[in-house]
Design a protein around this motif. Structure first.
Motif, PDB file in Angstrom:
ATOM      1  N   HIS A   1     -19.948  59.710 -51.602  1.00 39.05           N
ATOM      2  CA  HIS A   1     -20.208  58.650 -52.455  1.00 39.05           C
ATOM      3  C   HIS A   1     -18.940  58.281 -53.075  1.00 39.05           C
ATOM      4  O   HIS A   1     -18.605  56.947 -52.815  1.00 39.05           O
ATOM      5  N   GLN A   2     -18.089  59.119 -53.388  1.00 39.36           N
ATOM      6  CA  GLN A   2     -16.575  59.049 -53.828  1.00 39.36           C
ATOM      7  C   GLN A   2     -15.799  58.472 -52.880  1.00 39.36           C
ATOM      8  O   GLN A   2     -15.059  57.445 -52.910  1.00 39.36           O
TER       9      GLN A   2
ATOM     10  N   ARG B   1     -10.874  80.112 -58.773  1.00 41.60           N
ATOM     11  CA  ARG B   1     -10.842  78.714 -58.332  1.00 41.60           C
ATOM     12  C   ARG B   1     -11.927  78.201 -57.955  1.00 41.60           C
ATOM     13  O   ARG B   1     -13.169  78.746 -57.696  1.00 41.60           O
ATOM     14  N   ILE B   2     -12.057  76.839 -58.027  1.00 41.42           N
ATOM     15  CA  ILE B   2     -13.421  76.098 -58.101  1.00 41.42           C
ATOM     16  C   ILE B   2     -13.528  75.411 -56.535  1.00 41.42           C
ATOM     17  O   ILE B   2     -12.447  74.731 -56.465  1.00 41.42           O
ATOM     18  N   LEU B   3     -14.447  75.576 -55.722  1.00 40.24           N
ATOM     19  CA  LEU B   3     -14.613  75.070 -54.526  1.00 40.24           C
ATOM     20  C   LEU B   3     -15.808  74.228 -54.341  1.00 40.24           C
ATOM     21  O   LEU B   3     -16.577  74.577 -54.777  1.00 40.24           O
ATOM     22  N   GLU B   4     -15.471  73.302 -53.752  1.00 41.24           N
ATOM     23  CA  GLU B   4     -16.563  72.271 -53.303  1.00 41.24           C
ATOM     24  C   GLU B   4     -16.557  72.008 -51.794  1.00 41.24           C
ATOM     25  O   GLU B   4     -15.656  72.064 -51.133  1.00 41.24           O
ATOM     26  N   ILE B   5     -17.838  71.987 -51.131  1.00 34.84           N
ATOM     27  CA  ILE B   5     -17.715  71.520 -49.749  1.00 34.84           C
ATOM     28  C   ILE B   5     -17.157  69.998 -49.524  1.00 34.84           C
ATOM     29  O   ILE B   5     -17.564  69.075 -50.427  1.00 34.84           O
ATOM     30  N   LYS B   6     -16.606  69.889 -48.508  1.00 37.22           N
ATOM     31  CA  LYS B   6     -15.986  68.529 -48.407  1.00 37.22           C
ATOM     32  C   LYS B   6     -16.883  67.531 -48.241  1.00 37.22           C
ATOM     33  O   LYS B   6     -16.925  66.311 -48.806  1.00 37.22           O
ATOM     34  N   ASP B   7     -17.919  67.994 -47.334  1.00 43.59           N
ATOM     35  CA  ASP B   7     -19.020  66.744 -47.281  1.00 43.59           C
ATOM     36  C   ASP B   7     -20.430  66.710 -48.045  1.00 43.59           C
ATOM     37  O   ASP B   7     -21.492  67.080 -47.698  1.00 43.59           O
ATOM     38  N   SER B   8     -20.077  66.620 -49.337  1.00 46.74           N
ATOM     39  CA  SER B   8     -21.206  66.781 -50.191  1.00 46.74           C
ATOM     40  C   SER B   8     -21.789  65.202 -50.693  1.00 46.74           C
ATOM     41  O   SER B   8     -20.759  64.336 -50.348  1.00 46.74           O
ATOM     42  N   PRO B   9     -22.790  65.129 -51.178  1.00 40.95           N
ATOM     43  CA  PRO B   9     -23.044  63.786 -51.506  1.00 40.95           C
ATOM     44  C   PRO B   9     -22.122  63.237 -52.319  1.00 40.95           C
ATOM     45  O   PRO B   9     -22.046  61.892 -52.267  1.00 40.95           O
ATOM     46  N   ALA B  10     -21.851  63.681 -53.467  1.00 39.24           N
ATOM     47  CA  ALA B  10     -20.906  63.048 -54.365  1.00 39.24           C
ATOM     48  C   ALA B  10     -19.588  62.787 -53.530  1.00 39.24           C
ATOM     49  O   ALA B  10     -19.090  61.802 -53.940  1.00 39.24           O
TER      50      ALA B  10
END
Lengths: 206, 750
Positions: B536-537, B524-533
């Motif tokens: 911006h999104q 699974r691909i995980l991403e931190i919720k509070d990223s710069p992208a």
């Protein structure tokens, strides 16, 4: 244009190289938070890949995708049979194995697995990291110019059963369309082997 | 002449026999003439002969080639053999070396074993003596214990008796105290009575004196005297009692002293008792220790399995020695095991090599035999070739003679006659062949009669058979090799195709992996919720939402307005007020969503502004850092501290100036073109000091940098002179401490 202005960085000596390190406390904190979680996953041997995606702010298309495949060599050496099974399973699924992106790499790794593993010194590891950092620094020569405002994100590809904290969530894999890719050097510690690869979007007019 | 011709026509080997047969059969020349070989047959024969010759030459070449290959193989095998022999020799030497090493190690091991045995015997001796000592100690300990018990009982008895006597004495003391108290009270009473009696005596004496003075009656005197006597007797009695009581008191005092002594003795005995208790505890501990030692001894005895003689000073030494011996033994065993393993491995290698050598020797012998065979075959072939050549030569000679005969005897139809003659000859040859076969068949049944001829035939046949067999064998081998080659080529082709398909698949998978493909079943691909992208999104999403909201609100407002307009239109049509203006209310024209969106944009702009401010601040900081760095560089290289004043002037202070006010102030020239002019100094005296220099370098030569350099040199020289005068020893160090980096060149001048 690009990500951050040059004045947001300062020159710092790391791994025997002069590197530009950010001075922005927000970014530092953000990176610290990410790395803390990544460390936890690494300790639990759950990380498969770390990905840094650079996206256009305007179109949100992925322009660059820096991918670092993390291979747990200690586990691999201790349970070579299991990993072979895993490898064969992944082959059946039509996916590249965790041991490497191609079969030759996998073959060589299994072949070398029979030999007694030599422990790497810190100097050797540092020199390998130096080499890959040099390559990353030199990659500006072939990567396309980022001539628009960009943003970035870090993705972590983990195993399915990895524990996910509330601050993290499932995300898009950030695929690069119309991509060209360059495989970078690898480096390995006594526990992990890191294969680096950068995929970047070719300009449409090219 | 004709028989000789036949003899020449017949093949060399069996032609002679054929000729002999002709002679035997007496075939006339006319018959031979009738059988003249046809030219075609002759040509065929020649062709066959040529073929045979070619085959022979090719066979010979092949055989020679084979012989060369074999010889090469034999040489290689010889070299290999030599190498292997040398390897065997080296391995033999290694084995010998290892054997000697093993021997030496065995001797060492034996010696170590002997020494360990000796040491074990010594240890046993030590253990025995220790055991004896232990027994002695034990006996002494039991004796001491008994003695201590006896002493303890005796002392306890003493303590008991003493305590009893003490209690008795205490009771006696108490009684004595009581009696002494009563005696003392009695003595006090007696004293009081005595004192009263003395008072009374004194009083009576006074009375008596008074009576004497007054001369009273004799009766009174006698009575007084009697009473005085009584009183004196009573006093004497009292004095006796007093003496007795004093003696008693002395006695009791002595007794009291004895009680004190007894008390002290009692405390001493109590202390002794305490000591005895301690002794008892110590005894218990010693017993425990003794038990532990006995257990240890038992363990040691069990360990050493033999009874016990050592002469170590302590069990620790013994244990240490045993441990070191054990470790040495283990190390030696390990070394021995390693050597044995190496020896075994070497032996195995030697055996394998010997086997290889044997097989190679066998192969060499086989090859040699094969070579010999091939050589003999080649020789036979050479002989056959020689014979064939001779035959060809004879045939040529025959042909020549025939030609000459024909030219001499037959003038005209030479070719036809020749051809006819050749045909006849070939027929003759065929006939002879048939005859030869018949003779061969007959000779097989008549070995005894025609041994020589059959032998030669057999030889020829065998040669032919051998040659044909070898050729057929070679052909078969060639065919098999060709088939194998074809098979392998097919396999290679298939494998190549597979390889290309796999390469393509790998490339495809690599490309997919590089672009980010992954298996959602296992990963699974995980991403931190509070990223710069994502931030911006989120901003963009919010903006989009607000725009949508605004859009719907505006659409609604437009619809309302259109409705209002329609209503107004209808109203105007019904009321017919052509010049009246339509009044549309401003309220509600701008929806709240627009306001919110504008607020959001405003917030965003504020954030951007903050970002820009931060960026400009960072730029300023980095600019300040760079400017400082630049000024430091200027200061350290040129020796002047540069201050940019607020009024646009530049102040230069030499780093060698003694005071802060020793500075030069420059201002920019006309139109701020970058040319500088000296406009003043911090101190008038400083300028006066350097006025001459200024005139020379600036006014005459027009060079401010030269003037500044001269001033720097002057200041440095001045400072150096001062330092030399003050501290000649630390002169150089002082300057270096002041600024090491900036004045190395100046120091040269100094």
């Amino acid at each position: 244009m690009g990500l951050y202005a040059p004045e947001c960085f300062k020159m710092t000596k790391k791994y025997g190289l002069n590197m530009l390190v950010t001075t922005d406390p927000e970014i530092k904190n953000h990176m610290r938070e990410i790395l803390k979680q990544v460390e936890a996953w690494l300790m639990a041997c759950k990380v498969e890949k770390l990905i840094l995606a650079i996206k256009s702010k305007e179109t949100m298309t992925v322009l660059e995708r820096w991918q670092f495949d993390i291979q747990n060599t200690k586990d691999h050496h201790s349970t070579s049979g299991a990993s072979l099974n895993n490898h064969s399973n992944k082959e059946n699924m039509g996916l590249p194995s965790r041991d490497g992106n191609n079969l030759s790499t996998a073959g060589s790794s299994t072949g070398s697995g029979q030999q007694p593993k030599q422990e790497k010194t810190e100097k050797e590891i540092q020199s390998e990291i130096q080499a890959i950092l040099r390559q990353i620094t030199a990659s500006v020569t072939f990567l396309p110019m980022l001539d628009e405002k960009c943003t970035w994100t870090i993705l972590c590809q983990t195993e399915k059963d990895a524990e996910v904290p509330a601050t993290w969530s499932d995300a898009d894999p950030h695929l690069v369309h119309n991509a060209e890719q360059v495989k970078l050097r690898s480096f390995s510690t006594n526990l992990h082997k890191i294969d680096a690869l950068v995929a970047y979007r070719l300009n449409d007019d090219l | 002449m004709q028989p000789s011709l036949f003899a020449r026509l017949s093949p060399p080997t069996h032609r002679s026999s054929v000729a002999a047969l002709d002679q035997e059969n007496d075939i006339p020349y006319s018959r031979v003439r009738s059988r003249i070989i046809e030219p075609e047959e002759y040509e065929q024969t020649r062709k066959k002969l040529k073929d045979a010759q070619y085959e022979l030459s090719s066979t010979k070449n092949e055989l020679e080639h084979k012989i060369i290959i074999m010889e090469q193989a034999a040489r290689e095998a010889e070299m290999l053999k030599k190498k292997l022999m040398s390897r065997v020799d080296s391995l033999e030497s290694d084995r010998r070396f290892l054997y000697t090493q093993e021997k030496t190690l065995n001797t060492k091991y034996q010696a170590l074993e002997d020494s360990s045995r000796d040491s074990k015997a010594e240890l046993n001796e030590i253990i025995r003596t220790l055991r004896e000592e232990n027994m002695d100690v034990k006996e002494r300990f039991t004796k001491l214990r008994e003695e201590s018990r006896a002493t303890e009982s005796e002392l306890s008895l003493k303590v008991r008796t003493l305590s009893a006597s003490l209690t008795h004495q205490q009771q006696a003391l108490a009684e004595t105290k009581d009696t002494s108290q009563s005696q003392s009270s009695l003595a006090a009473e007696k004293h009081r009575q005595l004192a009263e009696a003395l008072d009374r005596i004194i009083e009576l004496e006074d009375q008596n004196r008074q009576l004497r003075i007054h001369e009273q009656g004799l009766e009174d005197v006698a009575r007084v005297e009697k009473e005085l006597k009584n009183q004196v007797a009573y006093i004497k009695q009292l004095e006796g009692t007093n003496r007795q009581l004093t003696a008693d008191c002395k006695h009791y005092k002595e007794m009291y002293r004895n009680v004190e002594v007894l008390k002290e003795e009692k405390t001493a005995l109590e202390q002794k008792l305490k000591m005895l208790d301690d002794l008892r505890v110590k005894c218990g501990m010693l017993e425990v220790q003794k038990d532990i030692l006995a257990q240890e001894k038992k363990q040691w005895t069990a360990f050493l399995e033999r009874s016990d003689t050592t002469d170590f000073n302590s069990p620790y030494d013994l244990a240490k020695a045993v441990a070191s011996l054990r470790s040495e033994k283990v190390a030696l065993l390990e070394a021995r095991g390693e050597f044995e393993a190496t020896l075994k491995y070497r032996d195995r290698q030697i055996e394998e090599l010997e086997q290889q050598v044997d097989t190679l020797q066998k192969a060499v012998l086989d090859q040699e035999e094969f070579c010999k065979k091939q050589a003999s075959i080649a020789r036979q072939h050479a002989k056959t070739k020689e014979l064939a050549l001779r035959q060809v030569e004879s045939l040529k000679q025959q042909l020549k003679s025939y030609d000459t005969e024909e030219t001499q005897l037959m003038g005209g139809s030479y070719d036809n006659q020749k051809n006819f003659r050749i045909e006849q000859l070939e027929n003759l040859v065929q006939e002879y062949h048939e005859k030869l076969e018949g003779v061969l068949n007959s000779t097989t049944h008549q070995f005894d009669d025609s041994l020589a001829s059959s032998g030669s035939l057999q030889l020829l046949q065998s040669m032919q058979n051998d040659t044909s067999a070898s050729i057929s064998e070679l052909n078969r081998g060639r065919q098999a090799l060709f088939e194998a080659k074809q098979r392998l080529e097919q396999e290679i082709e298939i494998l190549r195709r597979e390889n290309t398909s796999l390469d393509a698949k790998v490339l495809e998978l690599e490309l997919a992996t590089g672009t980010g493909a992954f298996n959602p079943v296992t990963s699974r691909i995980l991403e931190i919720k509070d990223s710069p992208a994502s931030r911006h999104q989120a901003v963009r999403q919010h903006m989009l939402d607000s725009l949508k909201e605004e859009n719907t609100a505006l659409l609604k407002a437009v619809a309302d307005l259109q409705q209002q307009q329609q209503q107004y239109g209808a109203f105007l049509q019904t009321h017919d007020s052509g010049d009246r203006e339509v009044a549309i209310r401003d309220e509600g024209l701008i929806p709240a969503a627009s306001y919110n969106r504008l607020k959001g944009e405003h917030r965003q702009l504020l954030e951007d502004m903050a970002e820009n401010t931060k960026r400009s601040k960072r730029l300023k900081e980095s600019w300040t850092l760079k400017a400082d760095e630049f000024l430091d560089a200027v200061r350290s290289l040129l020796g002047y501290k540069v201050n940019f004043l607020d009024n646009g002037r530049v102040e230069l202070i030499s780093v060698y100036s003694a005071e802060e006010d020793q500075s030069f102030v420059f201002t920019s020239g006309l139109h701020d073109e970058g040319t500088m002019q000296l406009v003043g100094t911090g101190s008038q005296k400083f300028m006066e000091d350097h006025k001459e220099t200024f005139d020379h370098w600036v006014n005459q030569l027009g060079s401010i940098p030269a003037f500044l350099s001269r001033v720097t040199l002057n200041l440095v020289e001045k400072e150096a002179r001062q330092d030399t005068e003050q501290q000649p020893v630390f002169h150089r160090r002082h300057i270096q401490d002041e600024d090491y980096t900036q004045n190395s060149d100046m120091m040269m001048d100094v």
